[in-house]
Scaffold this active site. Structure first.
Site, PDB file in Angstrom:
ATOM      1  N   ARG A 151      42.983 -42.810 -24.969  1.00  0.00           N
ATOM      2  CA  ARG A 151      41.690 -42.499 -24.363  1.00  0.00           C
ATOM      3  C   ARG A 151      40.793 -43.733 -24.501  1.00  0.00           C
ATOM      4  NH1 ARG A 151      42.752 -37.938 -27.831  1.00  0.00           N
ATOM      5  NH2 ARG A 151      43.079 -36.006 -26.655  1.00  0.00           N
ATOM      6  N   LYS A 175      40.390 -37.185 -30.901  1.00  0.00           N
ATOM      7  CA  LYS A 175      39.351 -36.155 -30.870  1.00  0.00           C
ATOM      8  C   LYS A 175      39.362 -35.345 -32.167  1.00  0.00           C
ATOM      9  CE  LYS A 175      38.718 -35.277 -25.921  1.00  0.00           C
ATOM     10  NZ  LYS A 175      38.822 -34.262 -24.869  1.00  0.00           N
ATOM     11  N   HIS A 247      41.020 -43.519 -17.476  1.00  0.00           N
ATOM     12  CA  HIS A 247      41.832 -42.344 -17.813  1.00  0.00           C
ATOM     13  C   HIS A 247      43.080 -42.263 -16.930  1.00  0.00           C
ATOM     14  CE1 HIS A 247      41.394 -39.175 -20.719  1.00  0.00           C
ATOM     15  NE2 HIS A 247      41.899 -38.296 -19.886  1.00  0.00           N
ATOM     16  N   ARG A 250      46.104 -43.389 -18.693  1.00  0.00           N
ATOM     17  CA  ARG A 250      46.622 -42.351 -19.616  1.00  0.00           C
ATOM     18  C   ARG A 250      47.444 -41.319 -18.834  1.00  0.00           C
ATOM     19  NH1 ARG A 250      45.583 -39.530 -24.588  1.00  0.00           N
ATOM     20  NH2 ARG A 250      45.012 -37.348 -24.307  1.00  0.00           N
ATOM     21  N   HIS A 273      47.239 -33.863 -27.572  1.00  0.00           N
ATOM     22  CA  HIS A 273      46.772 -32.590 -27.025  1.00  0.00           C
ATOM     23  C   HIS A 273      46.954 -31.483 -28.063  1.00  0.00           C
ATOM     24  CE1 HIS A 273      47.420 -33.910 -22.554  1.00  0.00           C
ATOM     25  NE2 HIS A 273      46.267 -34.302 -23.040  1.00  0.00           N
ATOM     26  N   TYR A 282      51.191 -32.311 -16.274  1.00  0.00           N
ATOM     27  CA  TYR A 282      51.963 -33.461 -15.799  1.00  0.00           C
ATOM     28  C   TYR A 282      53.293 -33.062 -15.177  1.00  0.00           C
ATOM     29  CZ  TYR A 282      48.378 -35.999 -18.231  1.00  0.00           C
ATOM     30  OH  TYR A 282      47.155 -36.472 -18.621  1.00  0.00           O
TER      31      TYR A 282
END
Length: 301
Positions: A151, A175, A247, A250, A273, A282
């Site tokens: 990210r 995150k 992004h 990514r 994730h 994806y």
């Protein structure tokens, strides 16, 4: 301390959410409180009203959001914030029943992310002008974003101490302050080493920024906006007409791994994730992958 302030302290300490997520949740809950008692600032009155909320009140608020033209995605975020808040109140035994329990999130149409081909990424990298001071840095940024699926926030916060090139991995703080280890290929390693030994070694580094990997010409950490400008300019020079952002690299990292037959769980771990459902988007980008997966694993295919 008001209920909202107590909840803010709880999600900061117990849930380890990012500062941006906490700010968004608190803003959404305060907006709901303003819906209940417009213009009232008395914390005791607000707390009393929040504790007495019923299912019908939440429903009325959702109707209000819809009438105000709030998009489904924003509605879903606000409902998620309220769900989290009222689960906290139940957990603390401040209320018996969760008024949000039967509320359904609005359906959000899944927009598939834009993806670059390997050729397009190679064209972008080829546009980096290595004769300029920032050239080695910009090439290293593209290589690590595409090579490791980082990210933007992870790129600008990456420290030299998080690079473990002898073991071919990097340590990333993502995150919610969650750490993950990501393998890194030799191409990205070579680009970063060229930058470290070349242009970065000539920068006068600002105090406190010594450990940051990617620096601007003034010796400070790069901003999100600067990364955006770098990627946009390279795409423009490469003649790529897709609407891309940092992004996109990514997304491309994840898509190319899935297309190459990578395990979905492994990709989930590398992307950081929390839920595999986020990673599953994806698989929608490559129907051949889906067909081959069914053919390989389904007994009646």
């Amino acid at each position: 301390m008001s209920l909202i302030e107590q909840y803010q302290q709880y999600i900061y300490i117990e849930k380890s959410l990012s500062a941006n997520t906490i700010e968004a949740y608190i803003s959404d809950i305060q907006q709901f409180a303003n819906f209940l008692l417009p213009g009232i600032e008395d914390k005791n009155l607000i707390d009393k009203e929040l504790l007495e909320v019923k299912f019908q009140t939440i429903q009325a608020y959702i109707n209000f959001l819809y009438s105000a033209g709030i998009q489904a995605r924003s509605q879903a975020r606000e409902i998620s914030a309220l769900r989290s808040f009222y689960r906290y109140l139940v957990y603390e035994k401040l209320i018996i029943e969760d008024p949000t329990q039967l509320i359904e999130l609005p359906k959000i149409s899944k927009k598939l992310p834009e993806v670059l081909s390997v050729t397009e990424i190679e064209k972008m990298i080829a546009q980096v002008d290595l004769s300029k001071a920032e050239g080695e840095r910009n090439k290293a940024i593209v290589e690590i974003m595409y090579g490791c699926g980082l990210r933007v926030s992870e790129v600008i916060g990456l420290k030299i101490s998080q690079l473990h090139f002898e073991e071919n991995y990097i340590r990333v703080i993502g995150k919610g302050n969650k750490e993950r280890l990501i393998p890194i290929g030799q191409t990205a390693i070579d680009a970063i080493m060229a930058y470290l030994e070349g242009s970065r070694s000539k920068v006068k580094i600002k105090k406190g920024m010594e450990g940051i990997l990617f620096l601007n010409r003034r010796g400070s950490a790069l901003t999100r906006e600067m990364i955006f400008i770098i990627i946009k300019q390279l795409a423009l020079l490469a003649g790529i007409e897709k609407n891309i952002s940092p992004h996109t690299l990514r997304h491309s990292f994840a898509t190319h791994l899935i297309e190459g037959g990578a395990d979905l769980r492994a990709v989930q771990d590398m992307l950081g994730h929390e839920s595999i459902t986020t990673t599953e988007i994806y698989t929608h980008l490559d129907h051949d992958y889906l067909r081959s997966t069914i053919a390989l694993h389904h007994p009646r295919y």
